[in-house]
Enzyme design. Structure first.
Site, PDB file in Angstrom:
ATOM      1  CD1 TRP A 132      -2.606   1.651   0.368  1.00 29.07           C
ATOM      2  CD2 TRP A 132      -1.983   1.881   2.637  1.00 29.07           C
ATOM      3  NE1 TRP A 132      -3.160   2.662   0.941  1.00 29.07           N
ATOM      4  CE2 TRP A 132      -2.987   2.900   2.239  1.00 29.07           C
ATOM      5  CE3 TRP A 132      -1.471   1.870   3.751  1.00 29.07           C
ATOM      6  CZ2 TRP A 132      -3.352   4.104   2.928  1.00 29.07           C
ATOM      7  CZ3 TRP A 132      -1.903   2.707   4.945  1.00 29.07           C
ATOM      8  CH2 TRP A 132      -2.944   3.862   4.422  1.00 29.07           C
ATOM      9  CG  ASP A 213      -2.119  -2.535   7.120  1.00 31.95           C
ATOM     10  OD1 ASP A 213      -1.889  -1.682   6.373  1.00 31.95           O
ATOM     11  OD2 ASP A 213      -3.372  -2.579   7.869  1.00 31.95           O
ATOM     12  CE  LYS A 249     -10.050  -0.339   3.351  1.00 37.28           C
ATOM     13  NZ  LYS A 249      -8.991   0.663   3.851  1.00 37.28           N
TER      14      LYS A 249
END
Ligand SMILES: Cc1ncc(COP(=O)(O)O)c(CN[C@@](C)(CC(=O)O)C(=O)O)c1O
Length: 401
Positions: A132, A213, A249
């Site tokens: 990311w 993460d 999300k």
């Protein structure tokens, strides 16, 4: 002359800048496959029904706006740790986890990085290549040195497991290894359970510290438990580890900025000390976190009916993305007579597909087809619907060859 004369214009963010460009495009066929934000079949943002219900409850209850404690809302911190590890996990029962509510995944990663900079000065964090985009800047701005471990293999459009293991083995003992819990961003490629075991073996052997993460728990497979299996495996092996969480999300709370940083320790005493120092880092950074998102999560998880409805909505979201993967794959197969293997579209997990399109090819996607994506070749399938799969397939094939 102004004292700010030496301040130059910053480049647009590689991910969020794509949304800005998309908004500026007036062409009706435009498609935003940039930022990883879920959209419905009619390409609208989606507020989960359970979120509306939880907010209704909160409104009826009438709640004040008093400061939260530095570590955040206690009910949220309890809920988020239990979601991550399972309520009956010994780590939870023994109080071996330090949980501090963070400003979503980004803020939680940043707080963890600040802790590493203060307590493990000079220790390097290894991040996947690619990863990311924001990971590099979070670590750099926190003053933490980082380097990359191989992860994506363009030949197989799969995991370069051999390279990953070699690079992790080559790192100095006691390095921190940043791992995506599930739905790797941007590749959509996750290690298999066997590969996770082997990765844990290497970290154990080298005395490396995992930093997970977890930005897509429940959103990747539709199952909160399945998506947490890598983290739970490492926790059960007794690692001291960091875990950053995000509800952007899986509960659609993007703009509420709700997440957590967790540190798993061998004793409750160590967890208490670590938590106290995380608070000391948070206080001068933002003092205490926003309450609204924390209350939503606590209310949804705390009510068995809402919790079950949430699980069903996650399965719906994950299912819709799987549906567009299938449709896009079929459209590519029917249009592309070159015999190219497009099955990576189906094998990849979560929100993204790493298409292998180069920067200039992705420019063509945007300039000619008004398809917005990140320049590393990533497309967010969450921004795609069944009706646009044919169009996207045409754009990909036109850009590929
Ligand atoms: C792996 C990973 N970690 C952390 C985050 C942080 O999200 P949060 O701060 O909102 O909790 C994201 C979000 N990545 C998105 C979905 C959005 C972004 O770039 O901020 C993406 O498009 O990659 C992510 O993909």
């Amino acid at each position: 002359v102004s004292r700010f004369e030496n301040v130059s214009m910053a480049p647009p963010d590689p991910i969020l800048g794509v949304s800005e460009a998309f908004k500026a495009d007036t062409d009706a066929t435009k498609l935003n496959l940039g930022v990883g934000a879920y959209r419905t079949e009619d390409l609208q943002p989606y507020v989960l029904k359970v979120v509306n219900k939880a907010e209704q409850l909160m409104l009826e209850r009438g709640e004040n706006k008093e400061y939260l404690p530095i570590e955040g809302l206690a009910a949220f911190n309890k809920a988020t740790a239990e979601l991550l590890l399972g309520a009956d996990n010994p780590v939870i029962k023994n109080g071996q986890i330090a949980t501090v509510q963070g400003l979503s995944g980004t803020g939680s990663l940043r707080l963890g990085a600040a802790f590493i900079a203060r307590y493990f000065p000079g220790v390097k964090v290894l991040i996947s290549s690619p990863t990311w985009g924001n990971h590099k800047n979070i670590l750099s701005d926190a003053g933490v040195p980082w380097s990359e471990y191989r992860y994506f293999d363009p030949q197989t459009v799969g995991l370069d497991f051999k390279g990953m293991i070699e690079d992790i083995k080559a790192a100095p003992n006691g390095s921190v290894i940043l791992l995506h819990g599930c739905a790797h961003n941007p590749t959509g490629i996750d290690p298999t359970p066997e590969q996770w075991e082997a990765i844990a073996d290497v970290l154990e052997e080298k005395g490396h510290m995992p930093f997970f993460d977890v930005a897509y728990q429940g959103f990747a497979s539709g199952s909160l438990d399945d998506d947490a299996s890598s983290v739970r495996k490492f926790a059960s092996r007794g690692f001291e580890m960091f875990v950053a969480q995000s509800y952007s999300k899986n509960l659609g709370l993007y703009a509420e900025r709700i997440g957590a940083i967790n540190v798993i320790l061998p004793t409750a005493d160590l967890a208490a000390r670590v938590k106290s120092q995380l608070k000391r880092l948070a206080r001068p950074m933002y003092s205490n976190p926003p309450v609204h998102g924390a209350r939503i999560v606590a209310n949804v998880v705390g009510d068995s009916v809402l919790f079950d409805e949430w699980r069903a909505e996650m399965q719906m979201m994950a299912g819709r993305i799987k549906g567009v993967r299938q449709k896009l794959y079929e459209a590519l197969l029917s249009k592309d007579k070159s015999g190219k293997d497009w099955s990576f579209i189906l094998k990849q997990i979560g929100m993204f597909s790493f298409t292998g399109l180069t920067k200039s090819q992705s420019d063509n996607m945007t300039d000619k087809w008004h398809v917005y994506m990140t320049k590393d070749g990533r497309i967010s399938l969450a921004g795609l619907n069944l009706a646009k799969c044919d169009y996207l397939a045409d754009a990909i094939i036109d850009s590929y060859y």
